[in-house]
Write a protein that holds these residues in place. Sequence first.
Motif, short mmCIF file in Angstrom:
data_model
loop_
_atom_site.label_atom_id
_atom_site.label_comp_id
_atom_site.label_asym_id
_atom_site.label_seq_id
_atom_site.Cartn_x
_atom_site.Cartn_y
_atom_site.Cartn_z
N GLN A 192 0.84 -1.20 0.00
CA GLN A 192 0.00 0.00 0.00
C GLN A 192 0.88 1.26 0.00
N PRO A 193 1.37 1.65 -1.16
CA PRO A 193 2.25 2.84 -1.24
C PRO A 193 1.47 4.14 -1.46
N TYR A 194 0.30 4.25 -0.85
CA TYR A 194 -0.55 5.42 -1.12
C TYR A 194 0.08 6.74 -0.66
N PRO A 195 0.71 6.80 0.52
CA PRO A 195 1.35 8.08 0.89
C PRO A 195 2.43 8.52 -0.09
N ALA A 196 3.20 7.56 -0.61
CA ALA A 196 4.24 7.90 -1.57
C ALA A 196 3.64 8.44 -2.87
#
Length: 385
Positions: free
Chosen positions: A59-63
């Motif tokens: 889950q790389p959503y912040p990146a």
Amino acid sequence: MQDSTIMVERTAMPVTAPVRALARRIQGKHADHVVHGVKTVIAALLTWAVVAPWVPQNQPYPAVATAVLMVNASTVYESVRKAAQSVVARIAGLILALVTARLLGPTAGAVTVIALIAVLAGPRRTADDRLQIASTAVIALTVTATDPMGHLLYPVLQTLTGAVAGIAVNALVLPPLYLNESDSALRDLAEALGSLLHDMGSGLARRQLTSKGYAWLHQARALDKRLTHAEQQVQQADESLRWNTRCVAHARRRNTAHADSDAFKVLRGIAIQVRGIARTLADSHDGHTDHHLGQQFLDRYSEALHLAAAAVQDSVTTRLTADPSHASPRERLRTAIDGTLTWHHAMTDMIGQGQLTKPGAWHVYGSLMTDLERLLTDLDHAHKH
């Protein structure tokens, strides 16, 4: 009595010119939106591909969110500045969450301490930075209590990776430049100044000073909005050149930006003189004054205003023309300046010799002549340099 021999050439502006300019702006904005959309997709997919393999639970959503924010910054310099602020704020917020979770645990007391520390962090931080630190700390409060180091490391790495990806795409894929917007704003400002000067000249020749004097003053005061807009566009164009890879292949772009900055300074000074002229003309026919100007002076002053209008408009055309083979604007500018200077010297002599009617208005004559002289000095200095 000395008569003026200066002939003023009046040319009608084609009606289609504003339409063409508007069409170019719409096309330019549409192209900008397409470029921003493509760059956003590239940055998001690149960040996802880089971060997803090693981030927990894939889950790389912040990146990705950070990359999208950086790639849509107005300039490359702005994206780097925002990235630095975001990474520092994220680290500060996570450290604050880790400390409060260790001392107080994920409780209401910890949230209160985070809020107080963020508000009282000191004057060197902006309100946005404090808000980002506080929000990051509150969100991370629970997870840092259960797995401090893991949840402190991954968000920082995601933010840093997303920032790098966003900056790289923004800097390498058609980095934004705002030179056209800057040029357009300067031309609009010069056109407004020249139009007002021409309108005042025509009004004086048609004996419309009484009916239009205050309207001219209102238009002159309204120029402040155009000045502010032009200054913002020039500053943004100058900033867009910092760390911009497109400037390496087009070295003349930086010279163009410097020319825009110089042209704005000239136009800002001219706007001050135009406002002074409009104010003096309005006051000269105020019902509470007894120093009305003679029509003999106003007829000749109208000719000077027409010439000054042409000089102002040609000054920006000349400065923004990169090709030296375009000699026509330079010649027109030089002719207008020389013609107005000749008129100025002749009228100054007439005032000094007392050849004008209404001698009691000598101080008003002096004010109008001084503003015109300063306007010409600014134009002449800009032309020579």
